[in-house]
Motif scaffolding. Structure first.
Motif, PDB file in Angstrom:
ATOM      1  N   LYS A 362     -12.643  -1.944  22.246  1.00  0.00           N
ATOM      2  CA  LYS A 362     -13.787  -1.043  22.385  1.00  0.00           C
ATOM      3  C   LYS A 362     -13.403   0.387  21.983  1.00  0.00           C
ATOM      4  CE  LYS A 362     -16.227  -3.693  25.923  1.00  0.00           C
ATOM      5  NZ  LYS A 362     -16.996  -3.651  27.184  1.00  0.00           N
ATOM      6  N   GLN A 363     -12.220   0.806  22.382  1.00  0.00           N
ATOM      7  CA  GLN A 363     -11.779   2.145  22.002  1.00  0.00           C
ATOM      8  C   GLN A 363     -11.685   2.288  20.480  1.00  0.00           C
ATOM      9  OE1 GLN A 363      -8.084   2.742  24.250  1.00  0.00           O
ATOM     10  NE2 GLN A 363      -9.175   4.238  25.494  1.00  0.00           N
ATOM     11  N   LYS A 364     -11.142   1.252  19.841  1.00  0.00           N
ATOM     12  CA  LYS A 364     -10.972   1.295  18.381  1.00  0.00           C
ATOM     13  C   LYS A 364     -12.325   1.294  17.678  1.00  0.00           C
ATOM     14  CE  LYS A 364      -8.615   1.010  14.518  1.00  0.00           C
ATOM     15  NZ  LYS A 364      -7.926   2.206  13.971  1.00  0.00           N
ATOM     16  N   ILE A 365     -13.273   0.494  18.174  1.00  0.00           N
ATOM     17  CA  ILE A 365     -14.612   0.466  17.583  1.00  0.00           C
ATOM     18  C   ILE A 365     -15.280   1.835  17.711  1.00  0.00           C
ATOM     19  CG2 ILE A 365     -16.940  -0.490  17.872  1.00  0.00           C
ATOM     20  CD1 ILE A 365     -15.564  -3.150  18.645  1.00  0.00           C
ATOM     21  N   ALA A 366     -15.135   2.437  18.904  1.00  0.00           N
ATOM     22  CA  ALA A 366     -15.716   3.770  19.113  1.00  0.00           C
ATOM     23  C   ALA A 366     -15.089   4.789  18.172  1.00  0.00           C
ATOM     24  CB  ALA A 366     -15.521   4.190  20.565  1.00  0.00           C
ATOM     25  N   ILE A 418     -21.192   1.211  23.365  1.00  0.00           N
ATOM     26  CA  ILE A 418     -20.380   0.449  22.396  1.00  0.00           C
ATOM     27  C   ILE A 418     -20.854  -1.003  22.356  1.00  0.00           C
ATOM     28  CG2 ILE A 418     -18.050  -0.368  21.855  1.00  0.00           C
ATOM     29  CD1 ILE A 418     -17.021   2.205  23.264  1.00  0.00           C
ATOM     30  N   ASP A 419     -21.137  -1.579  23.539  1.00  0.00           N
ATOM     31  CA  ASP A 419     -21.624  -2.965  23.603  1.00  0.00           C
ATOM     32  C   ASP A 419     -22.917  -3.127  22.806  1.00  0.00           C
ATOM     33  OD1 ASP A 419     -19.502  -3.504  25.237  1.00  0.00           O
ATOM     34  OD2 ASP A 419     -20.667  -3.615  27.092  1.00  0.00           O
ATOM     35  N   GLU A 420     -23.823  -2.179  22.964  1.00  0.00           N
ATOM     36  CA  GLU A 420     -25.101  -2.233  22.232  1.00  0.00           C
ATOM     37  C   GLU A 420     -24.853  -2.157  20.728  1.00  0.00           C
ATOM     38  OE1 GLU A 420     -27.419   0.937  23.786  1.00  0.00           O
ATOM     39  OE2 GLU A 420     -27.614   0.062  25.795  1.00  0.00           O
ATOM     40  N   PHE A 421     -23.912  -1.314  20.326  1.00  0.00           N
ATOM     41  CA  PHE A 421     -23.582  -1.176  18.906  1.00  0.00           C
ATOM     42  C   PHE A 421     -23.026  -2.486  18.354  1.00  0.00           C
ATOM     43  CE2 PHE A 421     -20.357  -0.401  15.662  1.00  0.00           C
ATOM     44  CZ  PHE A 421     -21.093   0.262  14.691  1.00  0.00           C
TER      45      PHE A 421
END
Length: 448
Positions: A362-366, A418-421
């Protein structure tokens, strides 16, 4: 001071530091000064003796303190210069430490976990779409109906019937054993689905203040009370009160009493929407979890073993607290299970690794997609969270401030975003329509 740092391919870094003789002597001087507050030198109060005298008395006995002083200062100076930062203070090994020739120290430290992500749009999932039937709505209304039950105390002499609510005093024992000295008091709802099959036939027809002793053999499989399964128990029951339970008829008046609905049809429409929202949100979360599972499969992770070990301990302690078990060491828990510690640790370690993978994912996606959360979005997050908890946003924020949990909630709202994205980005096959029964199996983990 000079240093070299070499990044390894397992989320570690080899660090070597060389110190001049002057730096070593400076560290010794600081160690002597610290020690002067405690060392006893004849003719001087603690902390008042000249440092040269302290040095003569202590000699090289402060070498470890001097080395620690020098290394701590070195790491403070080096931290911003290191390309790959340590996630905790390195454990150094001193190779040399001499006032005349200098010193050399080395360490291998853990760095931040690393992850290489796949293209999110290449990840495929199949969402589930709930279908609410008339039977589902009726079941919900009947649940509300039961909560609105009216209990009317029966007259003395009226027998217990199949839908009555009883207040009882009772004792129980296994066959051929003594009754406990004191009995118990409780309520018993006749006809309740959790009742042992056939048990309540022993209570039918009893009257107020009547006492009855009977034996009952529990089924070989009885999940509600596994310790009773297959056993024959002798009960002594006294009925202290009997209530006739009546339920309001499900009609327009019922709808008005529940929430002020104009009629039953309006209440049914509201109930359907609530079910769609509840199941829809839960199934979307499940689909998002499926997406993360697929992303994890397609990602490459480099995670320090020490981090997995630490997280394993956290997962284990959380497990013990969640199930109300006395918190012990993982080794003690393995003994209680009569298993090898490595086998038990492995099961918790898998869960720990999955948690770390999901977090850094999640951190990397953000980071890659520049996902941030604004103050306005944080406020909206508090409003939504408060609504779910049935309190005001102001009440929630006051409690958050009291618990000093502002960072926790801000991160939570960011991860929700992030989950929604992620759910929006991944490829979604045509939704599969399922019933509430199928949805409950999926959400409870009982899906075949």
């Amino acid at each position: 001071m000079e240093f070299t740092a070499k990044k390894n391919n397992n989320a570690t870094c080899d660090l070597s530091i060389q110190f001049s003789a002057e730096e070593v002597r400076t560290a010794y001087s600081k160690a002597y000064k610290n020690a002067s507050e405690k060392v006893k030198i004849p003719g001087f109060r603690p902390g008042k003796a000249p440092l040269n005298m302290v040095e003569k008395v202590l000699g090289d006995s402060v070498m470890d303190d001097a080395a620690n002083i020098m290394l701590n200062q070195a790491m403070a100076d080096l931290f911003d210069k290191l390309e790959h930062k340590p996630i905790r203070l390195p454990q150094f090994q001193m190779e040399t430490f001499d006032k005349n020739t200098g010193a050399k120290a080395k360490a291998t430290y853990d760095t931040k976990p690393e992850v290489t992500l796949p293209k999110l749009k290449k990840i495929k999932i199949q969402p589930k779409e709930i279908k609410i039937s008339d039977a589902d709505i009726q079941k919900e209304l009947e649940g509300i109906q039961k909560n609105m039950a009216r209990n009317t105390l029966k007259e003395e002499g009226e027998p217990v019937e199949s839908a009555d609510l009883l207040e009882i005093n009772y004792k129980f024992k296994e066959t051929d054993k003594e009754y406990p000295e004191q009995g118990q008091v409780g309520k018993f709802q006749m006809g309740a689905p959790q009742n042992p099959p056939g048990f309540e036939t022993n209570l039918l027809g009893m009257k107020l203040n009547e006492t009855k002793e009977f034996s009952f053999t529990y089924p070989d499989s009885y999940p509600q009370s596994p310790e009773s399964a297959g056993k024959t128990i002798v009960y002594t029951v006294t009925v202290s009160a009997v209530y006739k339970v009546t339920y309001p008829e499900i009609n327009d008046d019922f709808a008005s009493e529940v929430d002020g609905s104009a009629n039953l049809q309006e209440l049914k429409e509201k109930t359907k929407k609530q079910l769609l929202d509840i199941f829809g949100n839960a199934l979307t979360k499940r689909a998002t979890d499926d997406a993360y599972n697929e992303i994890i499969k397609e990602s490459k992770f480099i995670i320090p073993e020490s981090l997995i070990y630490e997280e394993t301990e956290t997962v284990f302690q959380n497990f013990m607290r969640e199930f109300g078990l006395p918190v012990s060491s993982l080794a003690d828990y393995a003994k209680r299970l009569n298993k090898e510690e490595n086998e038990v640790r492995e099961s918790f370690s898998k869960a720990a690794e999955k948690r770390i993978q999901t977090y850094i994912l999640k951190q990397k996606i953000a980071e890659d997609h520049k996902i941030q959360i604004s103050d306005e979005e944080v406020e909206a997050g508090y409003e939504k969270e408060a609504t779910q908890q049935g309190i005001t946003a102001e009440t929630l924020k006051k409690e958050v401030q009291k618990q000093k949990a502002e960072t926790f909630y801000r991160d939570k709202f960011l991860f929700d975003k992030i989950d929604e994205f992620v759910y929006a980005e991944v490829e979604k096959k045509s939704p599969k329509t399922i019933s509430t029964e199928e949805a409950e199996k999926i959400l409870s983990g009982k899906e075949e």
